[in-house]
Design a protein around this motif. Sequence first.
Motif, PDB file in Angstrom:
ATOM      1  N   UNK A 127       0.829  -1.194   0.000  1.00  0.00           N
ATOM      2  CA  UNK A 127       0.000   0.000   0.000  1.00  0.00           C
ATOM      3  C   UNK A 127       0.872   1.256   0.000  1.00  0.00           C
ATOM      4  N   UNK A 128       0.641   2.134  -0.970  1.00  0.00           N
ATOM      5  CA  UNK A 128       1.473   3.324  -1.114  1.00  0.00           C
ATOM      6  C   UNK A 128       1.388   4.273   0.062  1.00  0.00           C
ATOM      7  N   UNK A 129       0.190   4.455   0.622  1.00  0.00           N
ATOM      8  CA  UNK A 129       0.031   5.360   1.767  1.00  0.00           C
ATOM      9  C   UNK A 129       0.784   4.823   2.986  1.00  0.00           C
ATOM     10  N   UNK A 130       0.580   3.541   3.290  1.00  0.00           N
ATOM     11  CA  UNK A 130       1.223   2.943   4.457  1.00  0.00           C
ATOM     12  C   UNK A 130       2.744   2.965   4.325  1.00  0.00           C
ATOM     13  N   UNK A 131       3.256   2.620   3.137  1.00  0.00           N
ATOM     14  CA  UNK A 131       4.701   2.537   2.958  1.00  0.00           C
ATOM     15  C   UNK A 131       5.351   3.919   2.899  1.00  0.00           C
TER      16      UNK A 131
END
Length: 409
Positions: free
Chosen positions: A200-204
């Motif tokens: 996930x782009x937001x989490x990473x």
Amino acid sequence: MFMMFAMTSDSVGEIIKEVKIAFDVTNAQASLMHSLPMLGIALSGLFLGFLADRLGRKRTIILGLGLFALACYMFMLGKTFWFIVSLMTLSGVAVGVFKTGALALIGDISTSNKEHTSAMNGAEAFFGVGAIIGPLIVVYLIHQGISWQWLYVVAGAMCTVLIVMASMVNYPDHRQVSEQANTQPAEKASMIDSLKLMKNGYAMSFSIGAFLYVAAESAIYVWMPSYLVCGATSASDAFACYQDESTQFLAMYAVSAFFILRAIGRFVGMWVMARFNWALILMLFSFAIMMCFIGGLWGGPQVAVFLFPLTGIFMSVIYPTFNSKGISCFPRKMHGTVAGLILFWTAAGAAAGPFIMGLVSDANGGDAKYGFIVATVFTMILFFGLLYNYIANPTEKRLAQIEKEEYGA
């Protein structure tokens, strides 16, 4: 909880000095007292973070606190180095459990994303307080001829009180809130969910930001003392390069000054983040951190003695805000899992950053300056990432969507 954890974790430098003498261990072995607890926190956050979403915040917090209290009380039985290191590692695992529960709980009791960020800064402010008083307790115990292990007894007693308090509080039902907001049943969280978040782009993005920040922050309290001694080979002339007594005094207590400024900054951050654009504040503060590192390298220890501790003010709001905004990009039913992932990268940064700096310094004759070149690169990457975040604002729509679904705003 945050203050109690910091009391033990940020006292490790003072404890290492005593353990090296008591058990006649090498520097590499002694460094395990820092790296293994960080590894325990990292793995616990990644693989056990889902417990806060599956078991609920209350059970997870009590479970983590119970495990931490057990480890603390067992320190009085520690007669060997490896037994003590094992207990520190166990305490790290426990921290990963109760901290993910606590981070998720902050989302449950917040009524907006801004309030969430403000509350997160408040919680981390108490961490800053613990980072100040923990080492002071250890120093006091040692000067009184009392074993440093009593610090853990104090922490265990605090933990026991916290368990009683946690068991008496009525916690909001995060699953019920999420189901009402999304009109569909909440699925049970699992370890697989934590691993899926790696895509996930937001989490990473927020996790990598936390890694870079903590790697730079740990450079201050781990390697700044080595840089400020001006290359001296003995304790008697460690601060001889400073011309006046006030500067020498600051050099001696630079780490304490850093922690004090960081704690003050986090309490101020509660007010700042509730009133101003978080992306702008992080961009400006990360720029200030980068310039302090560059100035400290360019001007040498005589300049760094002022600039490096000053970074505490600017660092104060960055990590709590990363935590808050990263968690706020997801529904409350996932807050524990997301908090665990960010905690994994946080602990990884705390372990890897100083280790890489040490390797680079050793490769260049042991000069800590070269390690700080690495740390400065960390601050540069962090700044340019936050500059992009301010200009492009990639999380704006996501945060607005979650705000509407979870908080009804």
